[in-house]
Design a protein around this motif. Structure first.
Motif, PDB file in Angstrom:
ATOM      1  N   ILE A  54       0.831  -1.207   0.000  1.00 40.18           N
ATOM      2  CA  ILE A  54       0.000   0.000   0.000  1.00 40.18           C
ATOM      3  C   ILE A  54       0.863   1.253   0.000  1.00 40.18           C
ATOM      4  O   ILE A  54       0.603   2.217  -0.737  1.00 40.18           O
ATOM      5  N   LEU A  55       1.914   1.278   0.798  1.00 40.07           N
ATOM      6  CA  LEU A  55       2.795   2.449   0.856  1.00 40.07           C
ATOM      7  C   LEU A  55       3.493   2.694  -0.478  1.00 40.07           C
ATOM      8  O   LEU A  55       3.607   3.834  -0.931  1.00 40.07           O
ATOM      9  N   ILE A  56       3.953   1.641  -1.110  1.00 36.96           N
ATOM     10  CA  ILE A  56       4.578   1.780  -2.428  1.00 36.96           C
ATOM     11  C   ILE A  56       3.566   2.298  -3.445  1.00 36.96           C
ATOM     12  O   ILE A  56       3.870   3.181  -4.263  1.00 36.96           O
ATOM     13  N   ALA A  57       2.331   1.771  -3.386  1.00 34.43           N
ATOM     14  CA  ALA A  57       1.284   2.219  -4.318  1.00 34.43           C
ATOM     15  C   ALA A  57       0.970   3.696  -4.116  1.00 34.43           C
ATOM     16  O   ALA A  57       0.776   4.438  -5.085  1.00 34.43           O
ATOM     17  N   LEU A  58       0.931   4.141  -2.859  1.00 36.02           N
ATOM     18  CA  LEU A  58       0.677   5.560  -2.586  1.00 36.02           C
ATOM     19  C   LEU A  58       1.806   6.430  -3.142  1.00 36.02           C
ATOM     20  O   LEU A  58       1.568   7.514  -3.683  1.00 36.02           O
ATOM     21  N   GLY A  59       3.033   5.967  -3.015  1.00 32.85           N
ATOM     22  CA  GLY A  59       4.158   6.723  -3.567  1.00 32.85           C
ATOM     23  C   GLY A  59       4.078   6.831  -5.078  1.00 32.85           C
ATOM     24  O   GLY A  59       4.299   7.910  -5.653  1.00 32.85           O
ATOM     25  N   VAL A  60       3.754   5.725  -5.736  1.00 36.91           N
ATOM     26  CA  VAL A  60       3.617   5.738  -7.198  1.00 36.91           C
ATOM     27  C   VAL A  60       2.477   6.658  -7.614  1.00 36.91           C
ATOM     28  O   VAL A  60       2.584   7.410  -8.596  1.00 36.91           O
ATOM     29  N   TRP A  61       1.369   6.616  -6.859  1.00 37.44           N
ATOM     30  CA  TRP A  61       0.225   7.482  -7.167  1.00 37.44           C
ATOM     31  C   TRP A  61       0.618   8.951  -7.076  1.00 37.44           C
ATOM     32  O   TRP A  61       0.217   9.763  -7.922  1.00 37.44           O
TER      33      TRP A  61
ATOM     34  N   TRP B 114       0.701  14.784 -13.612  1.00 41.62           N
ATOM     35  CA  TRP B 114      -0.555  15.423 -14.020  1.00 41.62           C
ATOM     36  C   TRP B 114      -0.551  16.913 -13.673  1.00 41.62           C
ATOM     37  O   TRP B 114      -0.961  17.752 -14.471  1.00 41.62           O
ATOM     38  N   LYS B 115      -0.075  17.266 -12.462  1.00 43.05           N
ATOM     39  CA  LYS B 115      -0.072  18.656 -12.020  1.00 43.05           C
ATOM     40  C   LYS B 115       0.870  19.494 -12.890  1.00 43.05           C
ATOM     41  O   LYS B 115       0.535  20.628 -13.266  1.00 43.05           O
ATOM     42  N   LEU B 116       2.028  18.958 -13.229  1.00 42.32           N
ATOM     43  CA  LEU B 116       2.966  19.697 -14.079  1.00 42.32           C
ATOM     44  C   LEU B 116       2.371  19.946 -15.463  1.00 42.32           C
ATOM     45  O   LEU B 116       2.541  21.021 -16.040  1.00 42.32           O
ATOM     46  N   ALA B 117       1.645  18.940 -15.987  1.00 39.92           N
ATOM     47  CA  ALA B 117       0.995  19.117 -17.291  1.00 39.92           C
ATOM     48  C   ALA B 117      -0.101  20.178 -17.203  1.00 39.92           C
ATOM     49  O   ALA B 117      -0.272  20.993 -18.118  1.00 39.92           O
ATOM     50  N   LEU B 118      -0.854  20.188 -16.085  1.00 44.10           N
ATOM     51  CA  LEU B 118      -1.904  21.191 -15.884  1.00 44.10           C
ATOM     52  C   LEU B 118      -1.302  22.594 -15.823  1.00 44.10           C
ATOM     53  O   LEU B 118      -1.810  23.524 -16.461  1.00 44.10           O
ATOM     54  N   ILE B 119      -0.244  22.754 -15.071  1.00 40.75           N
ATOM     55  CA  ILE B 119       0.401  24.064 -14.951  1.00 40.75           C
ATOM     56  C   ILE B 119       0.884  24.543 -16.318  1.00 40.75           C
ATOM     57  O   ILE B 119       0.730  25.720 -16.671  1.00 40.75           O
ATOM     58  N   ASP B 120       1.426  23.632 -17.095  1.00 39.75           N
ATOM     59  CA  ASP B 120       1.909  24.008 -18.433  1.00 39.75           C
ATOM     60  C   ASP B 120       0.756  24.451 -19.326  1.00 39.75           C
ATOM     61  O   ASP B 120       0.859  25.449 -20.045  1.00 39.75           O
ATOM     62  N   ARG B 121      -0.377  23.717 -19.267  1.00 42.83           N
ATOM     63  CA  ARG B 121      -1.541  24.089 -20.081  1.00 42.83           C
ATOM     64  C   ARG B 121      -2.070  25.457 -19.691  1.00 42.83           C
ATOM     65  O   ARG B 121      -2.398  26.287 -20.554  1.00 42.83           O
ATOM     66  N   VAL B 122      -2.165  25.697 -18.387  1.00 44.23           N
ATOM     67  CA  VAL B 122      -2.687  26.986 -17.906  1.00 44.23           C
ATOM     68  C   VAL B 122      -1.761  28.122 -18.323  1.00 44.23           C
ATOM     69  O   VAL B 122      -2.219  29.193 -18.744  1.00 44.23           O
ATOM     70  N   GLU B 123      -0.457  27.916 -18.223  1.00 41.94           N
ATOM     71  CA  GLU B 123       0.497  28.947 -18.628  1.00 41.94           C
ATOM     72  C   GLU B 123       0.304  29.303 -20.101  1.00 41.94           C
ATOM     73  O   GLU B 123       0.345  30.472 -20.488  1.00 41.94           O
TER      74      GLU B 123
END
Length: 283
Positions: free
Chosen positions: A36-43, A50-59
C-alpha cells in the motif's frame, strides 16, 4: 509453534532456548502495508506528472492572445479542464444596477470583488469580475466615474463558477451576502436570463480610472506531490527494514551445531573428539 534446542557446555551444564516462529498474520499485514505504501508513492508520482501538465496548459492559455468568448451554442460544453483560464475578450454594456459584491482578500487587503453583468449585442449576458474595491468603496455612488455607460471591450481570463460558497461560509442571497462567485445563484438573485455559465476576470488592461482594480487573478497550483511520494517510499522502506529485523532470523536461520547432552545414547558413537557435537538441523 515453537521448538526447543538443548545444549551442553564444556563444564557439563545444560540450558534450553525457545525460538518462536514469526506470526503468519503479522507477516501478511506487513507485506500488505508495504504494498500500500509503495502504491501511494507511485500514485503521488503520477499526480505530480498530471499537475505539471496542468500548470503548463494553464500557462499557455494565460499568455495566448485573447480570443472571443465561446458562443452560446457551446456553453453547455464548457469545462474547467478544457477552458478555465483561457485568455478571452468580450464586448457589451455594463448593467451597473445589477452588480454584486463578493467578499475577497487580495494583495490590496480585504474588500470585495465587483461582479457586473455585461449585456452583449445578441442579448446574452456575461458576468464580469471587474476587479477589487476596498470596503470603504463598496457603495457604487463612491465610484461613479469608474462605471462607464457606453460600449466597452473587456479582456481577461475565463473562470468557472464557484458554487455554494467560500471562506468556509455559504452564500446567503436573501441577505445579499456573497462569499463566492456562484454564477447561477447570482443571476437568479438578480433576475437575469441568458447568462453564460462562467464569468470573466477582467485584466489590468480593462481597468477604468476610478473603477475596481483589475488584473488581480491569482493562479497558484500547490505541487507537493514529490515530497508526499518520498514520504510514502521512506515509510515503505522503513517498514521493510523492520520486517527483516523482526522476521529475518526465523526466515533465514542457518544450520547450527548443537551439543548433545553428555552421556547421550548415541553420543559416543558419533563423537570424533573429546567434546565434539552432533550436527542437528532445525525443523
Amino acid at each position: 509453534m515453537s521448538k526447543t534446542r538443548t545444549a551442553t557446555s564444556k563444564a557439563g551444564g545444560t540450558h534450553s532456548e525457545a525460538v518462536r516462529a514469526p506470526s503468519l498474520w503479522l507477516m501478511v499485514l506487513s507485506v500488505i502495508a508495504f504494498v500500500i505504501l509503495i502504491a501511494l508513492g507511485v500514485w503521488q508520482i503520477e499526480r505530480r506528472a498530471w499537475k505539471l501538465a496542468l500548470i503548463d496548459r494553464v500557462e499557455q492559455r494565460v499568455h495566448a492572445p485573447a480570443q472571443p468568448i465561446p458562443s452560446p451554442a457551446s456553453w453547455s460544453a464548457i469545462s474547467a479542464a478544457n477552458d478555465e483560464y483561457r485568455h478571452v475578450s468580450v464586448s457589451g454594456r455594463f448593467l451597473h444596477d445589477r452588480e454584486t459584491l463578493v467578499q475577497a482578500v487580495t494583495e490590496e487587503g480585504p474588500g470585495y470583488w465587483v461582479l457586473t453583468p455585461l449585456k452583449r449585442d445578441d442579448g446574452t449576458l456575461v458576468l464580469i469580475n471587474r476587479g477589487f474595491v476596498p470596503s470603504d468603496r463598496r457603495d457604487p455612488s463612491m465610484r461613479r466615474d469608474g462605471n462607464p455607460d457606453g460600449q466597452v471591450e473587456i479582456t481577461g481570463l475565463l473562470r468557472m463558477t464557484e458554487p455554494k460558497g467560500g471562506f468556509l461560509r455559504n452564500n446567503v442571497p436573501q441577505h445579499n451576502r456573497w462569499y463566492s462567485r456562484d454564477v447561477a445563484a447570482i443571476t437568479a438573485a438578480r433576475g437575469l436570463h441568458d447568462v453564460a455559465p462562467f464569468f470573466v476576470d477582467a485584466d489590468a488592461g480593462s481597468q477604468i480610472a476610478g473603477g475596481p482594480i483589475g488584473g488581480l487573478t491569482v493562479i497558484r497550483f500547490p505541487n507537493n506531490h514529490l515530497i508526499y511520494a518520498l514520504t510514502w517510499f521512506a515509510l515503505a522502506f522503513m517498514l521493510a527494514g523492520r520486517f527483516f529485523v523482526t522476521f529475518g532470523g526465523g526466515l533465514f536461520r542457518r544450520k547450527r551445531f548443537v551439543q548433545e547432552p553428555a552421556g547421550g545414547s548415541d553420543a559416543a558413537a558419533r563423537r570424533t573428539g573429546s567434546d565434539a557435537g552432533t550436527i542437528v538441523e532445525p525443523t
